[in-house]
Motif scaffolding. Structure first.
Motif, PDB file in Angstrom:
ATOM      1  N   SER A  60       0.826  -1.211   0.000  1.00  0.00           N
ATOM      2  CA  SER A  60       0.000   0.000   0.000  1.00  0.00           C
ATOM      3  C   SER A  60       0.853   1.251   0.000  1.00  0.00           C
ATOM      4  CB  SER A  60      -0.914   0.039   1.219  1.00  0.00           C
ATOM      5  OG  SER A  60      -1.581  -1.157   1.369  1.00  0.00           O
ATOM      6  N   PHE A  61       1.812   1.318   0.953  1.00  0.00           N
ATOM      7  CA  PHE A  61       2.590   2.540   1.060  1.00  0.00           C
ATOM      8  C   PHE A  61       3.528   2.697  -0.131  1.00  0.00           C
ATOM      9  CE2 PHE A  61       0.924   2.555   5.270  1.00  0.00           C
ATOM     10  CZ  PHE A  61       0.814   3.905   5.575  1.00  0.00           C
ATOM     11  N   GLY A  62       4.118   1.591  -0.583  1.00  0.00           N
ATOM     12  CA  GLY A  62       4.996   1.655  -1.744  1.00  0.00           C
ATOM     13  C   GLY A  62       4.261   2.198  -2.946  1.00  0.00           C
ATOM     14  N   SER A  63       3.074   1.631  -3.225  1.00  0.00           N
ATOM     15  CA  SER A  63       2.383   2.080  -4.437  1.00  0.00           C
ATOM     16  C   SER A  63       1.827   3.476  -4.269  1.00  0.00           C
ATOM     17  CB  SER A  63       1.261   1.124  -4.843  1.00  0.00           C
ATOM     18  OG  SER A  63       1.054   0.145  -3.931  1.00  0.00           O
ATOM     19  N   THR A  64       1.377   3.823  -3.059  1.00  0.00           N
ATOM     20  CA  THR A  64       0.881   5.191  -2.892  1.00  0.00           C
ATOM     21  C   THR A  64       2.017   6.188  -3.099  1.00  0.00           C
ATOM     22  OG1 THR A  64      -0.601   4.293  -1.240  1.00  0.00           O
ATOM     23  CG2 THR A  64      -0.520   6.664  -1.430  1.00  0.00           C
ATOM     24  N   ALA A  65       3.205   5.866  -2.551  1.00  0.00           N
ATOM     25  CA  ALA A  65       4.345   6.776  -2.721  1.00  0.00           C
ATOM     26  C   ALA A  65       4.658   6.947  -4.200  1.00  0.00           C
ATOM     27  CB  ALA A  65       5.562   6.228  -1.983  1.00  0.00           C
ATOM     28  N   LEU A  66       4.717   5.834  -4.927  1.00  0.00           N
ATOM     29  CA  LEU A  66       4.984   5.904  -6.361  1.00  0.00           C
ATOM     30  C   LEU A  66       3.903   6.724  -7.065  1.00  0.00           C
ATOM     31  CD1 LEU A  66       6.857   4.765  -8.607  1.00  0.00           C
ATOM     32  CD2 LEU A  66       5.148   2.989  -8.940  1.00  0.00           C
ATOM     33  N   GLY A  67       2.639   6.448  -6.681  1.00  0.00           N
ATOM     34  CA  GLY A  67       1.523   7.170  -7.286  1.00  0.00           C
ATOM     35  C   GLY A  67       1.610   8.660  -7.039  1.00  0.00           C
ATOM     36  N   VAL A  68       2.021   9.055  -5.826  1.00  0.00           N
ATOM     37  CA  VAL A  68       2.126  10.478  -5.511  1.00  0.00           C
ATOM     38  C   VAL A  68       3.224  11.114  -6.356  1.00  0.00           C
ATOM     39  CG1 VAL A  68       2.790  12.121  -3.728  1.00  0.00           C
ATOM     40  CG2 VAL A  68       1.173  10.307  -3.203  1.00  0.00           C
ATOM     41  N   ILE A  69       4.372  10.440  -6.426  1.00  0.00           N
ATOM     42  CA  ILE A  69       5.493  11.016  -7.180  1.00  0.00           C
ATOM     43  C   ILE A  69       5.094  11.237  -8.640  1.00  0.00           C
ATOM     44  CG2 ILE A  69       7.832  10.598  -8.034  1.00  0.00           C
ATOM     45  CD1 ILE A  69       8.289   9.002  -5.410  1.00  0.00           C
ATOM     46  N   ILE A  70       4.565  10.173  -9.269  1.00  0.00           N
ATOM     47  CA  ILE A  70       4.185  10.303 -10.679  1.00  0.00           C
ATOM     48  C   ILE A  70       2.999  11.248 -10.833  1.00  0.00           C
ATOM     49  CG2 ILE A  70       3.413   9.065 -12.738  1.00  0.00           C
ATOM     50  CD1 ILE A  70       4.722   6.587 -11.648  1.00  0.00           C
ATOM     51  N   GLY A  71       1.956  10.989 -10.044  1.00  0.00           N
ATOM     52  CA  GLY A  71       0.700  11.721 -10.221  1.00  0.00           C
ATOM     53  C   GLY A  71       0.849  13.211 -10.006  1.00  0.00           C
ATOM     54  N   VAL A  72       1.514  13.590  -8.900  1.00  0.00           N
ATOM     55  CA  VAL A  72       1.613  15.022  -8.602  1.00  0.00           C
ATOM     56  C   VAL A  72       2.465  15.724  -9.635  1.00  0.00           C
ATOM     57  CG1 VAL A  72       2.462  16.711  -6.935  1.00  0.00           C
ATOM     58  CG2 VAL A  72       1.146  14.751  -6.151  1.00  0.00           C
ATOM     59  N   SER A  73       3.607  15.123 -10.019  1.00  0.00           N
ATOM     60  CA  SER A  73       4.459  15.852 -10.962  1.00  0.00           C
ATOM     61  C   SER A  73       3.799  15.961 -12.333  1.00  0.00           C
ATOM     62  CB  SER A  73       5.848  15.206 -11.051  1.00  0.00           C
ATOM     63  OG  SER A  73       5.728  13.817 -11.093  1.00  0.00           O
ATOM     64  N   VAL A  74       3.228  14.865 -12.825  1.00  0.00           N
ATOM     65  CA  VAL A  74       2.555  14.940 -14.129  1.00  0.00           C
ATOM     66  C   VAL A  74       1.366  15.894 -14.057  1.00  0.00           C
ATOM     67  CG1 VAL A  74       1.301  13.645 -15.882  1.00  0.00           C
ATOM     68  CG2 VAL A  74       3.301  12.635 -14.812  1.00  0.00           C
ATOM     69  N   GLY A  75       0.638  15.842 -12.947  1.00  0.00           N
ATOM     70  CA  GLY A  75      -0.525  16.715 -12.782  1.00  0.00           C
ATOM     71  C   GLY A  75      -0.140  18.188 -12.828  1.00  0.00           C
ATOM     72  N   ILE A  76       0.965  18.519 -12.161  1.00  0.00           N
ATOM     73  CA  ILE A  76       1.398  19.923 -12.155  1.00  0.00           C
ATOM     74  C   ILE A  76       1.747  20.379 -13.566  1.00  0.00           C
ATOM     75  CG2 ILE A  76       3.219  21.495 -11.404  1.00  0.00           C
ATOM     76  CD1 ILE A  76       3.340  19.961  -8.806  1.00  0.00           C
ATOM     77  N   ILE A  77       2.554  19.554 -14.259  1.00  0.00           N
ATOM     78  CA  ILE A  77       2.956  19.955 -15.618  1.00  0.00           C
ATOM     79  C   ILE A  77       1.726  20.099 -16.504  1.00  0.00           C
ATOM     80  CG2 ILE A  77       4.349  19.315 -17.632  1.00  0.00           C
ATOM     81  CD1 ILE A  77       6.161  17.778 -15.732  1.00  0.00           C
ATOM     82  N   SER A  78       0.775  19.159 -16.370  1.00  0.00           N
ATOM     83  CA  SER A  78      -0.437  19.209 -17.172  1.00  0.00           C
ATOM     84  C   SER A  78      -1.211  20.497 -16.922  1.00  0.00           C
ATOM     85  CB  SER A  78      -1.329  18.019 -16.825  1.00  0.00           C
ATOM     86  OG  SER A  78      -1.329  17.115 -17.871  1.00  0.00           O
ATOM     87  N   ALA A  79      -1.296  20.885 -15.639  1.00  0.00           N
ATOM     88  CA  ALA A  79      -2.077  22.077 -15.312  1.00  0.00           C
ATOM     89  C   ALA A  79      -1.368  23.335 -15.805  1.00  0.00           C
ATOM     90  CB  ALA A  79      -2.293  22.154 -13.807  1.00  0.00           C
ATOM     91  N   VAL A  80      -0.027  23.364 -15.624  1.00  0.00           N
ATOM     92  CA  VAL A  80       0.710  24.549 -16.040  1.00  0.00           C
ATOM     93  C   VAL A  80       0.635  24.710 -17.549  1.00  0.00           C
ATOM     94  CG1 VAL A  80       3.006  25.589 -16.153  1.00  0.00           C
ATOM     95  CG2 VAL A  80       2.237  24.492 -14.062  1.00  0.00           C
ATOM     96  N   LYS A  81       0.716  23.597 -18.259  1.00  0.00           N
ATOM     97  CA  LYS A  81       0.642  23.650 -19.724  1.00  0.00           C
ATOM     98  C   LYS A  81      -0.700  23.101 -20.187  1.00  0.00           C
ATOM     99  CE  LYS A  81       5.586  23.202 -20.473  1.00  0.00           C
ATOM    100  NZ  LYS A  81       5.769  24.649 -20.274  1.00  0.00           N
ATOM    101  N   GLN A  82      -1.780  23.713 -19.708  1.00  0.00           N
ATOM    102  CA  GLN A  82      -3.111  23.226 -20.054  1.00  0.00           C
ATOM    103  C   GLN A  82      -3.338  23.299 -21.563  1.00  0.00           C
ATOM    104  OE1 GLN A  82      -6.352  25.478 -18.506  1.00  0.00           O
ATOM    105  NE2 GLN A  82      -7.819  23.809 -18.687  1.00  0.00           N
ATOM    106  N   TYR A  83      -3.998  22.263 -22.097  1.00  0.00           N
ATOM    107  CA  TYR A  83      -4.311  22.133 -23.523  1.00  0.00           C
ATOM    108  C   TYR A  83      -3.085  21.931 -24.410  1.00  0.00           C
ATOM    109  CZ  TYR A  83      -8.795  23.897 -21.958  1.00  0.00           C
ATOM    110  OH  TYR A  83      -9.953  24.049 -21.280  1.00  0.00           O
ATOM    111  N   SER A  84      -1.899  21.718 -23.810  1.00  0.00           N
ATOM    112  CA  SER A  84      -0.736  21.403 -24.633  1.00  0.00           C
ATOM    113  C   SER A  84      -0.815  19.928 -25.032  1.00  0.00           C
ATOM    114  CB  SER A  84       0.544  21.660 -23.857  1.00  0.00           C
ATOM    115  OG  SER A  84       0.613  20.746 -22.789  1.00  0.00           O
ATOM    116  N   MET A  85       0.098  19.511 -25.893  1.00  0.00           N
ATOM    117  CA  MET A  85       0.156  18.118 -26.306  1.00  0.00           C
ATOM    118  C   MET A  85       0.356  17.212 -25.092  1.00  0.00           C
ATOM    119  SD  MET A  85      -0.441  16.954 -29.070  1.00  0.00           S
ATOM    120  CE  MET A  85      -0.336  15.599 -30.154  1.00  0.00           C
TER     121      MET A  85
END
Lengths: 321, 289
Positions: A102-127
């Protein structure tokens, strides 16, 4: 803050008792005689009566509930029908597997999810945004056991890089953790993106930029910090879900975790284990929810000051979506 | 939006409004079409399947995808494509059935909680406890008690999705409840039933529709998951989750047996999610200026 923590601890305890009551009541209606399950079909009438007396099976509902509650508060969840060992010890033996996963996958999920989410939001509607929002929706739509099997197919069967089942070392954890981590990163990414989009056009973000702060500082300290609350809620919900819901991935990878243990116990009609396991998972979830609530206060000074002045608001988790 | 447009809009019911906005979102409309096609495929399964889903053919066991069998054959020589089409019956109808039942019950509970404030605490605190438990654990617990079969799986799935509807309906109804037109309705002597059903419900419907779509995709996933671990639909039924589970031992030699039914699940949940997202965007007042 101390007062708030105390009040939350009390309400946490009440919720716990209510959950135990509900679970106990549910299990109370399981058909069949526990004594027969314990002794086997060919048990003599005397033996059955003995067990009934020893375990107090003929007592009224409320007495049995009280006894279970009392035992639960002392770490006694009864004995397994199958192994005859205390349920609590059996659960503890499987606990580390589930926690690691649980903790391993949540940690991985946070690392990937938060960083990709931030880039996606900053560059909204980009490729980048378009591709990753589609992938994340795909990830949120795919069953975890299917992702697990695709990963096994690719990395164990075709490429032969990683072992498919078992838990004998770090290599064995990579696929399960990635399965759940990727899946949970999808929801975390979606939540991060929408939450960041809400704050990124706010005046204070523009002010921070106007003051000449670095872009990184603006995004992390001004935008992300204010977008963090819904993300924390999602992480909490995911973590709770994994404690019991990892059963699917545990099944595919043959990991001896809590979920798999409860599932097997259902098959063998080992009801004390099912009951104890569900109670144990609920306890964990209540503690996680409590910790997430405390984190809100740490992250957001407004929430912290709210605790100090007046009554806390009712928890406002959005129930997944 | 011009003045003429806003004047024209005034006569629209909330439902018509949703439809009008949804039509502007191309991908959401495509998703809706896919959902409708899947429902049609489920209804007319016997007429469109190339083979009998249960017919075993030991001469053609675990055959790779070919012209004859586009998705290959399983360990009993049954055509995977035909089984997937038949399987949509279970998945689609369990999904639709559960979401309909739980939306009706959940919305009723939510409206009752919002409108009769005496019952609010007892209803919502009980549902909070259900929400607090991890879904999969709760499902396993309920099915363990009731016994493993389709009906009990549907009951368990309903129990876990009712609270979401109740929460959303209650939150919506609470904001609608204090508006002037409700006061007006009370003033002209409308009874509770009329106020709740004719005034509060239609004005609270938007987020409920979104949850209908998103919740349906959750139910599809959960029912497939339960069948996968043997706590839902039982073999030899051609259910998608079950087909994946049946294909597990043959993953190396016949990957299509379990991977392709998974794609069917993903197709359905993906379009339901996409439709839900599209509906949410269409209905979000902040995005409609």
């Amino acid at each position: 803050m101390v007062k708030y923590v105390l009040r939350r601890l009390i309400s946490m305890f009440l919720v716990l008792l209510a959950s135990v009551t509900i679970i106990f009541t549910l299990m109370y209606f399981v058909p069949g005689d526990p004594a027969i399950s314990l002794l086997g079909e060919g048990a003599t009438v005397e033996a059955v009566r003995d067990i009934h007396e020893k375990l107090g099976l003929d007592d009224p509902y409320i007495v049995r509930l009280g006894r279970y509650m009392w035992g639960f508060l002392h770490g006694d969840l009864g004995a397994s029908y199958r192994s005859k060992r205390p349920v609590f010890n059996e659960l503890l033996a499987r606990y580390p597997t589930t926690l690691t996963l649980s903790f391993g996958s949540t940690a991985l999920g946070v690392i990937i999810g938060v960083s990709v989410g931030i880039i996606s939001a900053v560059k909204q509607y980009s490729m980048f945004d378009r591709i990753f929002t589609t992938i994340s929706l795909f990830g949120a739509s795919a069953p975890s056991f299917w992702i697990a099997m695709v990963l096994v197919l690719l990395f164990s069967l075709w490429l032969g890089w990683l072992p498919a089942t078992g838990s004998y070392g770090i290599k064995y954890w990579i696929l399960p953790v990635f399965t759940l981590g990727l899946q949970c990163s999808a929801s975390i990414m979606r939540m991060t993106r929408s939450s960041m989009l809400e704050v990124i056009r706010q005046d204070y973000v523009r002010t921070a930029r106007a003051k000449g702060q670095s872009e990184l500082n603006v995004i992390v300290n001004h935008a992300l910090r204010n977008a963090l609350i819904p993300i924390l809620t999602t992480v909490g919900i995911k973590l709770c879900g994994f404690l019991g819901g990892a059963v699917l991935v545990e099944t595919v990878f043959a990991l001896p975790g809590l979920g798999k243990f409860i599932l097997d116990s259902v098959t063998f009609q080992d009801y004390p284990v099912v009951q104890g396991g569900v109670v144990w998972i609920c306890l964990n979830c209540i503690v996680i929810t409590f910790l997430v609530d405390l984190l809100y206060g740490l992250v957001d000074p407004r929430i912290r000051s709210m605790y100090e002045i007046k009554k806390p608001q009712r928890s406002q988790s959005s129930g997944g979506h | 939006m011009s003045l003429k447009d806003s004047l024209n809009r005034r006569g629209n019911s909330p439902m018509k409004d949703v439809w009008r906005k949804l039509k502007m979102n191309r991908w959401a409309m495509i998703s809706l079409v896919v959902v409708v096609l899947l429902v049609i495929a489920a209804i007319f399964a016997p007429y469109i399947t190339p083979y009998d889903y249960a017919k075993q053919d030991y001469a053609n066991v675990l055959k790779s995808p070919s012209m004859e069998h586009p998705f290959g054959t399983d360990n009993f020589g049954r055509d995977v494509l035909s089984r997937i089409i038949y399987g949509s019956r279970y998945t689609v109808f369990i999904g639709l059935g559960c979401i309909t039942i739980s939306s009706i019950l959940g919305v009723s509970l939510g409206l009752i909680a919002a409108y009769f404030s005496k019952l609010d605490n007892i209803i919502m605190r009980t549902l909070d406890i259900i929400i607090g438990m991890p879904t999969m654990t709760l499902l396993m617990c309920i099915i363990a008690v009731l016994g493993v079969n389709i009906t009990n799986m549907i009951i368990a799935l309903c129990v876990t999705s009712i609270p979401n509807f109740a929460r959303i309906a209650r939150a919506q109804a609470l904001t609608v409840k204090n508006q002037e037109f409700i006061e007006a309705a009370i003033a002209i002597g409308a009874d509770d039933k009329r106020i709740v059903l004719k005034h509060i419900l239609p004005n609270s419907i938007a987020p409920i529709i979104v949850e209908f779509s998103l919740g349906a995709s959750q139910i599809v996933l959960l029912s497939a998951s339960l069948s996968f671990i043997g706590m839902g639909v039982q073999p030899p039924t051609p259910e998608w989750g079950l087909m994946i589970s049946a294909g597990r031992p043959y993953l190396r030699s016949a990957w299509f047996m379990s991977i392709i039914p998974g794609l069917a699940i993903i197709l359905l949940t993906f379009v339901l999610n996409y439709l839900g997202d599209g509906l949410r965007d269409a209905l979000d007042p902040r995005l409609n200026k």
